[in-house]
Motif scaffolding. Sequence first.
Motif, PDB file in Angstrom:
ATOM      1  N   LEU A 186     -35.143 -64.952   5.747  1.00 56.78           N
ATOM      2  CA  LEU A 186     -36.388 -64.409   5.689  1.00 56.78           C
ATOM      3  C   LEU A 186     -37.333 -65.388   6.095  1.00 56.78           C
ATOM      4  O   LEU A 186     -37.046 -66.562   6.307  1.00 56.78           O
ATOM      5  N   PRO A 187     -38.545 -64.871   6.515  1.00 59.08           N
ATOM      6  CA  PRO A 187     -39.751 -65.997   6.756  1.00 59.08           C
ATOM      7  C   PRO A 187     -39.991 -66.787   5.523  1.00 59.08           C
ATOM      8  O   PRO A 187     -39.696 -66.499   4.512  1.00 59.08           O
ATOM      9  N   PHE A 188     -40.361 -68.070   5.912  1.00 59.92           N
ATOM     10  CA  PHE A 188     -40.816 -69.067   4.756  1.00 59.92           C
ATOM     11  C   PHE A 188     -41.695 -68.246   3.938  1.00 59.92           C
ATOM     12  O   PHE A 188     -42.701 -67.484   4.477  1.00 59.92           O
ATOM     13  N   TYR A 189     -41.486 -68.126   2.488  1.00 59.94           N
ATOM     14  CA  TYR A 189     -42.369 -67.700   1.563  1.00 59.94           C
ATOM     15  C   TYR A 189     -43.779 -68.029   1.937  1.00 59.94           C
ATOM     16  O   TYR A 189     -44.019 -69.213   1.842  1.00 59.94           O
ATOM     17  N   ASP A 190     -44.752 -67.148   2.145  1.00 59.00           N
ATOM     18  CA  ASP A 190     -46.316 -67.417   2.028  1.00 59.00           C
ATOM     19  C   ASP A 190     -47.046 -66.572   1.132  1.00 59.00           C
ATOM     20  O   ASP A 190     -47.173 -65.478   1.449  1.00 59.00           O
ATOM     21  N   PRO A 191     -47.497 -67.022  -0.118  1.00 57.76           N
ATOM     22  CA  PRO A 191     -48.224 -66.135  -0.889  1.00 57.76           C
ATOM     23  C   PRO A 191     -49.609 -65.647  -0.319  1.00 57.76           C
ATOM     24  O   PRO A 191     -50.104 -64.522  -0.852  1.00 57.76           O
ATOM     25  N   ALA A 192     -50.051 -66.167   0.649  1.00 54.64           N
ATOM     26  CA  ALA A 192     -51.133 -66.005   1.329  1.00 54.64           C
ATOM     27  C   ALA A 192     -51.116 -64.975   2.385  1.00 54.64           C
ATOM     28  O   ALA A 192     -52.043 -64.231   2.817  1.00 54.64           O
ATOM     29  N   GLU A 193     -49.919 -64.486   2.721  1.00 53.27           N
ATOM     30  CA  GLU A 193     -49.497 -63.677   3.703  1.00 53.27           C
ATOM     31  C   GLU A 193     -48.824 -62.563   3.038  1.00 53.27           C
ATOM     32  O   GLU A 193     -47.929 -62.382   2.532  1.00 53.27           O
ATOM     33  N   PRO A 194     -49.818 -61.400   2.845  1.00 48.13           N
ATOM     34  CA  PRO A 194     -49.484 -60.126   2.401  1.00 48.13           C
ATOM     35  C   PRO A 194     -48.334 -59.170   2.790  1.00 48.13           C
ATOM     36  O   PRO A 194     -47.617 -58.513   2.328  1.00 48.13           O
ATOM     37  N   ASP A 195     -48.382 -59.578   4.476  1.00 42.49           N
ATOM     38  CA  ASP A 195     -47.181 -58.366   5.079  1.00 42.49           C
ATOM     39  C   ASP A 195     -45.947 -59.233   4.596  1.00 42.49           C
ATOM     40  O   ASP A 195     -45.668 -60.560   4.935  1.00 42.49           O
ATOM     41  N   ARG A 196     -44.840 -58.521   4.660  1.00 44.29           N
ATOM     42  CA  ARG A 196     -43.432 -58.779   4.346  1.00 44.29           C
ATOM     43  C   ARG A 196     -42.505 -58.266   5.476  1.00 44.29           C
ATOM     44  O   ARG A 196     -42.634 -56.906   5.879  1.00 44.29           O
ATOM     45  N   SER A 197     -41.551 -59.079   6.116  1.00 38.58           N
ATOM     46  CA  SER A 197     -40.408 -58.323   6.875  1.00 38.58           C
ATOM     47  C   SER A 197     -40.059 -57.291   5.973  1.00 38.58           C
ATOM     48  O   SER A 197     -39.580 -57.239   4.923  1.00 38.58           O
ATOM     49  N   PRO A 198     -39.131 -56.345   6.672  1.00 36.01           N
ATOM     50  CA  PRO A 198     -38.352 -55.661   6.004  1.00 36.01           C
ATOM     51  C   PRO A 198     -37.274 -56.071   5.117  1.00 36.01           C
ATOM     52  O   PRO A 198     -37.029 -55.654   4.111  1.00 36.01           O
ATOM     53  N   ALA A 199     -36.719 -57.064   5.724  1.00 32.72           N
ATOM     54  CA  ALA A 199     -35.786 -57.689   4.786  1.00 32.72           C
ATOM     55  C   ALA A 199     -36.551 -58.270   3.436  1.00 32.72           C
ATOM     56  O   ALA A 199     -35.725 -58.131   2.303  1.00 32.72           O
ATOM     57  N   ALA A 200     -37.424 -58.893   3.674  1.00 30.34           N
ATOM     58  CA  ALA A 200     -38.233 -59.457   2.386  1.00 30.34           C
ATOM     59  C   ALA A 200     -38.518 -58.395   1.602  1.00 30.34           C
ATOM     60  O   ALA A 200     -38.594 -58.498   0.122  1.00 30.34           O
ATOM     61  N   TYR A 201     -39.226 -57.278   2.229  1.00 29.91           N
ATOM     62  CA  TYR A 201     -39.455 -56.091   1.287  1.00 29.91           C
ATOM     63  C   TYR A 201     -38.356 -55.509   0.606  1.00 29.91           C
ATOM     64  O   TYR A 201     -38.356 -55.118  -0.898  1.00 29.91           O
ATOM     65  N   ARG A 202     -37.327 -55.511   1.213  1.00 34.12           N
ATOM     66  CA  ARG A 202     -36.119 -54.851   0.532  1.00 34.12           C
ATOM     67  C   ARG A 202     -35.721 -55.788  -0.908  1.00 34.12           C
ATOM     68  O   ARG A 202     -35.380 -55.227  -1.867  1.00 34.12           O
ATOM     69  N   LEU A 203     -35.768 -57.136  -0.458  1.00 38.11           N
ATOM     70  CA  LEU A 203     -35.152 -58.116  -1.468  1.00 38.11           C
ATOM     71  C   LEU A 203     -36.037 -57.754  -2.640  1.00 38.11           C
ATOM     72  O   LEU A 203     -35.500 -57.796  -3.859  1.00 38.11           O
ATOM     73  N   VAL A 204     -37.587 -57.815  -2.338  1.00 35.60           N
ATOM     74  CA  VAL A 204     -38.465 -57.721  -3.397  1.00 35.60           C
ATOM     75  C   VAL A 204     -38.360 -56.400  -4.172  1.00 35.60           C
ATOM     76  O   VAL A 204     -38.220 -56.196  -5.595  1.00 35.60           O
ATOM     77  N   GLU A 205     -38.080 -55.315  -3.488  1.00 32.80           N
ATOM     78  CA  GLU A 205     -37.979 -54.094  -4.281  1.00 32.80           C
ATOM     79  C   GLU A 205     -36.717 -53.981  -4.976  1.00 32.80           C
ATOM     80  O   GLU A 205     -36.495 -53.562  -5.891  1.00 32.80           O
ATOM     81  N   GLU A 206     -35.501 -54.559  -4.436  1.00 33.77           N
ATOM     82  CA  GLU A 206     -34.231 -54.476  -5.358  1.00 33.77           C
ATOM     83  C   GLU A 206     -34.463 -55.470  -6.476  1.00 33.77           C
ATOM     84  O   GLU A 206     -33.897 -54.991  -7.537  1.00 33.77           O
ATOM     85  N   LEU A 207     -35.122 -56.492  -6.494  1.00 35.68           N
ATOM     86  CA  LEU A 207     -35.109 -57.185  -7.617  1.00 35.68           C
ATOM     87  C   LEU A 207     -36.472 -56.613  -8.725  1.00 35.68           C
ATOM     88  O   LEU A 207     -36.053 -56.555  -9.968  1.00 35.68           O
ATOM     89  N   ARG A 208     -37.121 -55.866  -8.045  1.00 34.90           N
ATOM     90  CA  ARG A 208     -38.180 -54.959  -8.828  1.00 34.90           C
ATOM     91  C   ARG A 208     -37.720 -54.173  -9.786  1.00 34.90           C
ATOM     92  O   ARG A 208     -37.882 -53.754 -10.941  1.00 34.90           O
ATOM     93  N   ASN A 209     -36.441 -53.602  -9.162  1.00 31.41           N
ATOM     94  CA  ASN A 209     -35.610 -52.370  -9.743  1.00 31.41           C
ATOM     95  C   ASN A 209     -34.594 -52.572 -10.625  1.00 31.41           C
ATOM     96  O   ASN A 209     -33.764 -52.141 -11.060  1.00 31.41           O
ATOM     97  N   ALA A 210     -34.135 -54.103 -10.444  1.00 29.93           N
ATOM     98  CA  ALA A 210     -32.967 -54.765 -11.050  1.00 29.93           C
ATOM     99  C   ALA A 210     -33.134 -54.753 -12.628  1.00 29.93           C
ATOM    100  O   ALA A 210     -34.110 -55.099 -13.117  1.00 29.93           O
ATOM    101  N   ASP A 211     -32.143 -54.409 -13.401  1.00 35.21           N
ATOM    102  CA  ASP A 211     -31.985 -54.740 -14.700  1.00 35.21           C
ATOM    103  C   ASP A 211     -31.398 -56.062 -15.027  1.00 35.21           C
ATOM    104  O   ASP A 211     -31.545 -56.778 -16.210  1.00 35.21           O
ATOM    105  N   GLY A 212     -30.632 -56.516 -14.054  1.00 35.37           N
ATOM    106  CA  GLY A 212     -30.030 -57.846 -14.244  1.00 35.37           C
ATOM    107  C   GLY A 212     -29.705 -58.331 -12.840  1.00 35.37           C
ATOM    108  O   GLY A 212     -29.750 -57.586 -11.833  1.00 35.37           O
ATOM    109  N   VAL A 213     -29.333 -59.788 -12.755  1.00 37.38           N
ATOM    110  CA  VAL A 213     -29.271 -60.507 -11.207  1.00 37.38           C
ATOM    111  C   VAL A 213     -28.229 -61.376 -11.701  1.00 37.38           C
ATOM    112  O   VAL A 213     -27.952 -62.094 -12.358  1.00 37.38           O
ATOM    113  N   VAL A 214     -27.340 -61.660 -10.266  1.00 38.36           N
ATOM    114  CA  VAL A 214     -26.340 -62.684 -10.267  1.00 38.36           C
ATOM    115  C   VAL A 214     -27.051 -63.478  -9.345  1.00 38.36           C
ATOM    116  O   VAL A 214     -27.149 -62.987  -8.001  1.00 38.36           O
ATOM    117  N   LEU A 215     -27.151 -64.678  -9.365  1.00 40.10           N
ATOM    118  CA  LEU A 215     -27.547 -65.746  -8.359  1.00 40.10           C
ATOM    119  C   LEU A 215     -26.178 -66.746  -7.948  1.00 40.10           C
ATOM    120  O   LEU A 215     -25.696 -67.196  -9.225  1.00 40.10           O
TER     121      LEU A 215
END
Length: 191
Positions: free
Chosen positions: A52-81
């Motif tokens: 993924l591109p380095f995370y930049d909170p000032a940059e609102p546009d996300r790559s498709p992979a970053a968008y997918r990651l955020v959406e997966e986490l948004r919809n997660a009930d639990g996570v394994v890291l």
Amino acid sequence: MRDDRGVTVNVVGIGGSLRTDSQSERALRIALDGAERAGAKTTLVSGADLVLPFYDPAEPDRSPAAYRLVEELRNADGVVLVSPGYHGTVSGLVKNALDYVEDLRDDARPYLDGRAVGCVAAARGWQAAVTTLTSLRSIVHALRGWPTPLGAAVNSAHVVFGPDGVCSDDQVAASLRTIGLQVVEFATARV
């Protein structure tokens, strides 16, 4: 796992390294297997998915992979890291992925709030494995998640995950599956 209301628990696994089918990714697969055995739907986000591109909170546009990651986490009930231990801490690949959790800050459930998070570190040596696990658990606390009671520090100098995904140590494999199970049990209680 479906609870009494018919709700299925959704567990997202994040980790691994840039090496396809790395030792840490194999450990992640075993932990997710534990979640699946408990009836959860699981999603793996690993290796190339984490480039993924380095995370930049000032940059609102996300790559498709970053968008997918955020959406997966948004919809997660639990996570394994699962992170490989790099110089005694979390790999840059995993840390950058976790920085994207900041995009959940304004959600009804901000960050990883109220979610169970299983933590696993894999490194060649106990010191790196243990300090990496400690780092993961600290990050989860900072993101308002609930680390599972069991975490795993896997010393890859003693434990090997074969090409077929089988762990050379049955106790380590059982611990990894238990972490997945604990994520599901906690998530079921919270869903």
